[in-house]
Every structure is written in structure tokens, then in C-alpha cells.
Motif scaffolding. Structure first.
Motif, PDB file in Angstrom:
ATOM      1  N   ILE A   1     -25.307 -35.475 -21.840  1.00  0.00           N
ATOM      2  CA  ILE A   1     -24.403 -35.928 -20.788  1.00  0.00           C
ATOM      3  C   ILE A   1     -24.099 -34.762 -19.843  1.00  0.00           C
ATOM      4  N   GLN A   2     -23.914 -33.576 -20.397  1.00  0.00           N
ATOM      5  CA  GLN A   2     -23.674 -32.398 -19.570  1.00  0.00           C
ATOM      6  C   GLN A   2     -24.852 -32.151 -18.631  1.00  0.00           C
ATOM      7  N   LYS A   3     -26.048 -32.291 -19.160  1.00  0.00           N
ATOM      8  CA  LYS A   3     -27.255 -32.105 -18.346  1.00  0.00           C
ATOM      9  C   LYS A   3     -27.301 -33.144 -17.226  1.00  0.00           C
ATOM     10  N   LYS A   4     -26.971 -34.383 -17.546  1.00  0.00           N
ATOM     11  CA  LYS A   4     -26.932 -35.451 -16.550  1.00  0.00           C
ATOM     12  C   LYS A   4     -25.850 -35.163 -15.509  1.00  0.00           C
ATOM     13  N   ALA A   5     -24.728 -34.589 -15.939  1.00  0.00           N
ATOM     14  CA  ALA A   5     -23.632 -34.280 -15.021  1.00  0.00           C
ATOM     15  C   ALA A   5     -24.074 -33.280 -13.955  1.00  0.00           C
ATOM     16  N   ILE A   6     -24.963 -32.371 -14.317  1.00  0.00           N
ATOM     17  CA  ILE A   6     -25.495 -31.419 -13.334  1.00  0.00           C
ATOM     18  C   ILE A   6     -26.218 -32.181 -12.227  1.00  0.00           C
ATOM     19  N   GLU A   7     -26.978 -33.188 -12.615  1.00  0.00           N
ATOM     20  CA  GLU A   7     -27.678 -34.018 -11.630  1.00  0.00           C
ATOM     21  C   GLU A   7     -26.697 -34.826 -10.787  1.00  0.00           C
ATOM     22  N   LEU A   8     -25.601 -35.257 -11.398  1.00  0.00           N
ATOM     23  CA  LEU A   8     -24.602 -36.033 -10.659  1.00  0.00           C
ATOM     24  C   LEU A   8     -23.986 -35.219  -9.522  1.00  0.00           C
ATOM     25  N   LEU A   9     -23.966 -33.903  -9.669  1.00  0.00           N
ATOM     26  CA  LEU A   9     -23.420 -33.041  -8.618  1.00  0.00           C
ATOM     27  C   LEU A   9     -24.235 -33.112  -7.333  1.00  0.00           C
ATOM     28  N   LYS A  10     -25.450 -33.626  -7.430  1.00  0.00           N
ATOM     29  CA  LYS A  10     -26.345 -33.727  -6.266  1.00  0.00           C
ATOM     30  C   LYS A  10     -26.384 -35.141  -5.689  1.00  0.00           C
ATOM     31  N   ASP A  11     -25.610 -36.039  -6.256  1.00  0.00           N
ATOM     32  CA  ASP A  11     -25.624 -37.443  -5.828  1.00  0.00           C
ATOM     33  C   ASP A  11     -25.031 -37.579  -4.430  1.00  0.00           C
ATOM     34  N   PRO A  12     -25.565 -38.504  -3.621  1.00  0.00           N
ATOM     35  CA  PRO A  12     -24.997 -38.695  -2.286  1.00  0.00           C
ATOM     36  C   PRO A  12     -23.572 -39.268  -2.290  1.00  0.00           C
ATOM     37  N   ASN A  13     -23.178 -39.926  -3.369  1.00  0.00           N
ATOM     38  CA  ASN A  13     -21.848 -40.515  -3.449  1.00  0.00           C
ATOM     39  C   ASN A  13     -20.842 -39.434  -3.865  1.00  0.00           C
ATOM     40  N   PRO A  14     -19.809 -39.173  -3.051  1.00  0.00           N
ATOM     41  CA  PRO A  14     -18.846 -38.119  -3.389  1.00  0.00           C
ATOM     42  C   PRO A  14     -18.078 -38.389  -4.681  1.00  0.00           C
ATOM     43  N   ASN A  15     -17.843 -39.660  -5.011  1.00  0.00           N
ATOM     44  CA  ASN A  15     -17.151 -39.971  -6.262  1.00  0.00           C
ATOM     45  C   ASN A  15     -18.010 -39.625  -7.474  1.00  0.00           C
ATOM     46  N   VAL A  16     -19.304 -39.770  -7.344  1.00  0.00           N
ATOM     47  CA  VAL A  16     -20.220 -39.417  -8.435  1.00  0.00           C
ATOM     48  C   VAL A  16     -20.270 -37.895  -8.585  1.00  0.00           C
ATOM     49  N   ARG A  17     -20.250 -37.172  -7.478  1.00  0.00           N
ATOM     50  CA  ARG A  17     -20.195 -35.704  -7.560  1.00  0.00           C
ATOM     51  C   ARG A  17     -18.892 -35.261  -8.226  1.00  0.00           C
ATOM     52  N   ASP A  18     -17.811 -35.926  -7.901  1.00  0.00           N
ATOM     53  CA  ASP A  18     -16.511 -35.666  -8.530  1.00  0.00           C
ATOM     54  C   ASP A  18     -16.618 -35.891 -10.040  1.00  0.00           C
ATOM     55  N   LEU A  19     -17.245 -36.978 -10.433  1.00  0.00           N
ATOM     56  CA  LEU A  19     -17.438 -37.272 -11.856  1.00  0.00           C
ATOM     57  C   LEU A  19     -18.246 -36.174 -12.536  1.00  0.00           C
ATOM     58  N   GLY A  20     -19.343 -35.761 -11.915  1.00  0.00           N
ATOM     59  CA  GLY A  20     -20.169 -34.702 -12.497  1.00  0.00           C
ATOM     60  C   GLY A  20     -19.376 -33.430 -12.727  1.00  0.00           C
ATOM     61  N   ALA A  21     -18.611 -33.028 -11.724  1.00  0.00           N
ATOM     62  CA  ALA A  21     -17.790 -31.819 -11.862  1.00  0.00           C
ATOM     63  C   ALA A  21     -16.711 -32.008 -12.916  1.00  0.00           C
ATOM     64  N   SER A  22     -16.151 -33.215 -12.998  1.00  0.00           N
ATOM     65  CA  SER A  22     -15.116 -33.488 -14.003  1.00  0.00           C
ATOM     66  C   SER A  22     -15.666 -33.361 -15.420  1.00  0.00           C
ATOM     67  N   ILE A  23     -16.854 -33.894 -15.641  1.00  0.00           N
ATOM     68  CA  ILE A  23     -17.487 -33.791 -16.961  1.00  0.00           C
ATOM     69  C   ILE A  23     -17.735 -32.332 -17.308  1.00  0.00           C
ATOM     70  N   LEU A  24     -18.244 -31.577 -16.351  1.00  0.00           N
ATOM     71  CA  LEU A  24     -18.572 -30.173 -16.602  1.00  0.00           C
ATOM     72  C   LEU A  24     -17.330 -29.299 -16.741  1.00  0.00           C
ATOM     73  N   GLY A  25     -16.202 -29.787 -16.291  1.00  0.00           N
ATOM     74  CA  GLY A  25     -14.968 -29.027 -16.398  1.00  0.00           C
ATOM     75  C   GLY A  25     -14.284 -29.134 -17.744  1.00  0.00           C
ATOM     76  N   LYS A  26     -14.767 -30.016 -18.584  1.00  0.00           N
ATOM     77  CA  LYS A  26     -14.153 -30.212 -19.897  1.00  0.00           C
ATOM     78  C   LYS A  26     -14.891 -29.378 -20.944  1.00  0.00           C
ATOM     79  N   PRO A  27     -14.147 -28.674 -21.782  1.00  0.00           N
ATOM     80  CA  PRO A  27     -14.816 -27.970 -22.885  1.00  0.00           C
ATOM     81  C   PRO A  27     -15.140 -28.937 -24.007  1.00  0.00           C
ATOM     82  N   PRO A  28     -16.083 -28.655 -24.855  1.00  0.00           N
ATOM     83  CA  PRO A  28     -16.980 -27.510 -24.754  1.00  0.00           C
ATOM     84  C   PRO A  28     -18.172 -27.827 -23.859  1.00  0.00           C
ATOM     85  N   LEU A  29     -18.673 -26.827 -23.197  1.00  0.00           N
ATOM     86  CA  LEU A  29     -19.868 -26.943 -22.374  1.00  0.00           C
ATOM     87  C   LEU A  29     -20.868 -25.942 -22.922  1.00  0.00           C
TER      88      LEU A  29
END
Length: 120
Positions: free
Chosen positions: A32-60
Motif C-alpha cells: 500500500i505504501q508503494k501504491k501511495a507513492i504512485e498516488l502522489l502523481k495522480d491528476p486528482n488532487p484528492n488522490v494526491r492528498d490520500l497518497g501523502a496521508s498514507i505515507l505520513g502514517k508510521p510505520p513506513l
């Protein structure tokens, strides 16, 4: 709601309560963390927000953080969506900003003064 596609749909529909309620159930999964990195490149700003939110939670995982770090920085500096930008800064601050420390501090200060995201 364990499926990442369900989270993406919820983010696109701005059902943030559902995302927030369930995000801790998926964020420690390296896939999921790996997928979240890809979400950071999504054209939808809410999806980029989601990707960053996932990556902001420990443990990473250290491996995923090394991959995510430059992408998080790009979102933090360039994204037009303040939520995505600030969440990227939060993720970097949570896991170690390294060379980006001053930029992270600057964006977090900006976030604290933003009426929409200052409470986060």
C-alpha cells in the motif's frame, strides 16, 4: 474498506471521515505504501492528498520512504492543492526531512496559518 481502490474512491468523493477512520488499517502495508507513492502523481488532487496521508502514517518502510521522499518534496513544493502540499510536508516531517528540513518547516508554518488546514 481494506482495498486501496475503496480509499481512492472515497478520496475522490471527498469522504474524508471514512478515509480517516480506516487509514491506520492499511498504512503499514508495504504494498500500500508503494501504491501511495504512485498516488502522489495522480491528476486528482484528492488522490494526491490520500497518497501523502498514507505515507505520513508510521510505520513506513525505509525502502519506501527513500522512494517517496523526492516525490513528497515535489508535491510539498509544487502542488496547487494545499491539503496535498501540507500532508506531504507532514509525511516528510514524520519520517525525517533530511535535506528538505528548511522547506518542510516553511510549509508547515504556512499550514499552521492556513484557515482551512491549520487544525490538522
Amino acid at each position: 474498506m481494506q482495498n486501496i481502490d475503496n480509499f481512492i474512491l472515497a478520496a475522490k468523493e471527498e469522504r474524508w471521515g471514512v478515509v480517516d477512520e480506516n487509514i491506520l488499517k492499511i498504512c503499514n502495508d508495504p504494498a500500500i505504501q508503494k501504491k501511495a507513492i504512485e498516488l502522489l502523481k495522480d491528476p486528482n488532487p484528492n488522490v494526491r492528498d490520500l497518497g501523502a496521508s498514507i505515507l505520513g502514517k508510521p510505520p513506513l518502510s525505509a525502502k519506501n520512504f527513500l522512494k517517496a521522499k523526492p516525490v513528497l518534496r515535489k508535491v510539498m513544493i509544487n502542488d496547487e492543492n494545499p491539503y496535498a502540499r501540507y500532508r506531504a510536508a507532514f509525511a516528510l516531517a514524520e519520517h525525517g526531512p533530511g535535506n528538505y528540513k528548511q522547506q518542510v518547516i516553511q510549509v508547515l508554518q504556512e499550514a499552521s496559518e492556513n484557515k482551512d488546514v491549520g487544525d490538522i
